[in-house]
Design a protein around this motif. Structure first.
Motif, PDB file in Angstrom:
ATOM      1  N   ILE A  66       0.782  -1.292  -0.106  1.00 55.93           N
ATOM      2  CA  ILE A  66      -0.179  -0.098  -0.094  1.00 55.93           C
ATOM      3  C   ILE A  66       0.673   1.198  -0.211  1.00 55.93           C
ATOM      4  O   ILE A  66       0.827   2.326  -0.766  1.00 55.93           O
ATOM      5  CB  ILE A  66      -0.894   0.077   1.292  1.00 55.93           C
ATOM      6  CG1 ILE A  66      -1.956  -1.041   1.084  1.00 55.93           C
ATOM      7  CG2 ILE A  66      -1.535   1.345   1.481  1.00 55.93           C
ATOM      8  CD1 ILE A  66      -2.980  -1.353   2.151  1.00 55.93           C
ATOM      9  N   LEU A  67       1.879   1.091   1.109  1.00 53.11           N
ATOM     10  CA  LEU A  67       2.881   2.352   0.948  1.00 53.11           C
ATOM     11  C   LEU A  67       3.474   2.423  -0.459  1.00 53.11           C
ATOM     12  O   LEU A  67       3.549   3.607  -0.944  1.00 53.11           O
ATOM     13  CB  LEU A  67       3.833   2.331   1.995  1.00 53.11           C
ATOM     14  CG  LEU A  67       3.121   2.531   3.593  1.00 53.11           C
ATOM     15  CD1 LEU A  67       4.112   2.333   4.384  1.00 53.11           C
ATOM     16  CD2 LEU A  67       2.661   3.985   3.639  1.00 53.11           C
ATOM     17  N   PHE A  68       4.025   1.481  -0.905  1.00 53.76           N
ATOM     18  CA  PHE A  68       4.703   1.554  -2.156  1.00 53.76           C
ATOM     19  C   PHE A  68       3.729   2.287  -3.406  1.00 53.76           C
ATOM     20  O   PHE A  68       4.199   3.129  -4.265  1.00 53.76           O
ATOM     21  CB  PHE A  68       5.198   0.158  -2.642  1.00 53.76           C
ATOM     22  CG  PHE A  68       5.927   0.164  -4.037  1.00 53.76           C
ATOM     23  CD1 PHE A  68       7.353   0.644  -3.773  1.00 53.76           C
ATOM     24  CD2 PHE A  68       5.531  -0.222  -5.136  1.00 53.76           C
ATOM     25  CE1 PHE A  68       7.948   0.508  -5.178  1.00 53.76           C
ATOM     26  CE2 PHE A  68       6.480  -0.484  -6.343  1.00 53.76           C
ATOM     27  CZ  PHE A  68       7.594   0.185  -6.171  1.00 53.76           C
ATOM     28  N   ALA A  69       2.601   1.507  -3.334  1.00 51.40           N
ATOM     29  CA  ALA A  69       1.506   2.061  -4.450  1.00 51.40           C
ATOM     30  C   ALA A  69       1.465   3.700  -4.145  1.00 51.40           C
ATOM     31  O   ALA A  69       1.330   4.352  -5.120  1.00 51.40           O
ATOM     32  CB  ALA A  69       0.329   1.428  -4.180  1.00 51.40           C
ATOM     33  N   HIS A  70       1.152   3.994  -2.873  1.00 48.81           N
ATOM     34  CA  HIS A  70       0.895   5.488  -2.449  1.00 48.81           C
ATOM     35  C   HIS A  70       2.161   6.369  -3.011  1.00 48.81           C
ATOM     36  O   HIS A  70       2.120   7.374  -3.544  1.00 48.81           O
ATOM     37  CB  HIS A  70       0.779   5.605  -1.208  1.00 48.81           C
ATOM     38  CG  HIS A  70       0.549   7.050  -0.444  1.00 48.81           C
ATOM     39  ND1 HIS A  70      -0.689   7.512  -0.905  1.00 48.81           N
ATOM     40  CD2 HIS A  70       1.309   7.709   0.115  1.00 48.81           C
ATOM     41  CE1 HIS A  70      -0.608   8.636  -0.356  1.00 48.81           C
ATOM     42  NE2 HIS A  70       0.486   8.990   0.087  1.00 48.81           N
ATOM     43  N   GLU A  90       4.242   9.882  -9.588  1.00 47.55           N
ATOM     44  CA  GLU A  90       3.603  10.295 -10.743  1.00 47.55           C
ATOM     45  C   GLU A  90       2.952  11.632 -10.875  1.00 47.55           C
ATOM     46  O   GLU A  90       3.154  12.379 -11.758  1.00 47.55           O
ATOM     47  CB  GLU A  90       2.544   9.235 -11.141  1.00 47.55           C
ATOM     48  CG  GLU A  90       3.144   7.836 -11.455  1.00 47.55           C
ATOM     49  CD  GLU A  90       1.866   6.799 -11.834  1.00 47.55           C
ATOM     50  OE1 GLU A  90       0.693   7.223 -11.814  1.00 47.55           O
ATOM     51  OE2 GLU A  90       2.015   5.430 -11.977  1.00 47.55           O
ATOM     52  N   ASP A  91       2.397  12.048  -9.638  1.00 47.30           N
ATOM     53  CA  ASP A  91       1.676  13.352  -9.362  1.00 47.30           C
ATOM     54  C   ASP A  91       2.754  14.393  -9.623  1.00 47.30           C
ATOM     55  O   ASP A  91       2.718  15.383 -10.365  1.00 47.30           O
ATOM     56  CB  ASP A  91       1.134  13.358  -8.206  1.00 47.30           C
ATOM     57  CG  ASP A  91      -0.212  12.481  -8.251  1.00 47.30           C
ATOM     58  OD1 ASP A  91      -0.757  12.327  -9.216  1.00 47.30           O
ATOM     59  OD2 ASP A  91      -0.903  12.440  -7.134  1.00 47.30           O
ATOM     60  N   PHE A  92       4.103  14.061  -8.923  1.00 52.97           N
ATOM     61  CA  PHE A  92       5.181  14.865  -8.820  1.00 52.97           C
ATOM     62  C   PHE A  92       5.691  15.152 -10.335  1.00 52.97           C
ATOM     63  O   PHE A  92       5.970  16.019 -10.809  1.00 52.97           O
ATOM     64  CB  PHE A  92       6.311  14.394  -7.933  1.00 52.97           C
ATOM     65  CG  PHE A  92       7.400  15.361  -8.014  1.00 52.97           C
ATOM     66  CD1 PHE A  92       7.452  16.569  -7.180  1.00 52.97           C
ATOM     67  CD2 PHE A  92       8.616  14.765  -8.735  1.00 52.97           C
ATOM     68  CE1 PHE A  92       8.379  17.495  -7.283  1.00 52.97           C
ATOM     69  CE2 PHE A  92       9.602  15.732  -8.362  1.00 52.97           C
ATOM     70  CZ  PHE A  92       9.735  17.149  -7.813  1.00 52.97           C
ATOM     71  N   HIS A  93       5.612  13.794 -10.924  1.00 55.88           N
ATOM     72  CA  HIS A  93       6.379  14.068 -12.350  1.00 55.88           C
ATOM     73  C   HIS A  93       5.293  14.818 -13.078  1.00 55.88           C
ATOM     74  O   HIS A  93       5.717  15.690 -14.214  1.00 55.88           O
ATOM     75  CB  HIS A  93       6.437  12.616 -12.931  1.00 55.88           C
ATOM     76  CG  HIS A  93       6.994  12.385 -14.181  1.00 55.88           C
ATOM     77  ND1 HIS A  93       8.424  12.714 -14.468  1.00 55.88           N
ATOM     78  CD2 HIS A  93       6.504  12.011 -15.385  1.00 55.88           C
ATOM     79  CE1 HIS A  93       8.494  12.488 -15.964  1.00 55.88           C
ATOM     80  NE2 HIS A  93       7.447  12.259 -16.481  1.00 55.88           N
TER      81      HIS A  93
END
Length: 113
Positions: free
Chosen positions: A9-13, A19-22
């Motif tokens: 879950i943490l990895f997916a988050h 992705e959002d940062f990118h």
């Protein structure tokens, strides 16, 4: 297995945040490029406006010189007309004097003859 699930879950988050940062970074990059293009376009437009203003000033100055030259030409034309009129008057008086002298000469010639 609970730790593994929490880790997933943490990895997916983390991946979602990356992705959002990118995407945010790409958006900022696109905005910067658009800003640079706009700055270049504004600079080109300012340069063209300055060139037009310079050309207009030169045209206005040339027009003023032409108006002055036209005024000078009219003044010279008026003066030339005045001189021509004076010459014509003198020529008329000279022709009259020549005619009078011719008549006097003819009169003297008749008296002598």
């Amino acid at each position: 297995q609970g730790l593994r699930r929490e880790r997933d879950i943490l990895f997916a988050h983390l991946q979602e945040k990356q992705e959002d940062f990118h995407k945010g970074t790409l958006s900022v990059l696109h905005l910067r490029l658009a800003s640079q293009r706009l700055r270049a376009a504004v600079g080109a437009a300012d340069g063209a406006a300055q060139a037009w203003r310079r050309d207009l000033r030169q045209a206005r100055d040339a027009l003023e010189l032409a108006r002055d030259a036209r005024g000078d030409a009219w003044g010279a034309f008026d003066e030339a007309c005045s001189v021509r009129d004076q010459i014509e008057q003198r020529m008329g008086r000279l022709e009259q004097s020549v005619a009078t002298a011719s008549e006097q000469r003819e009169g003297l010639a008749h008296e002598v003859a």
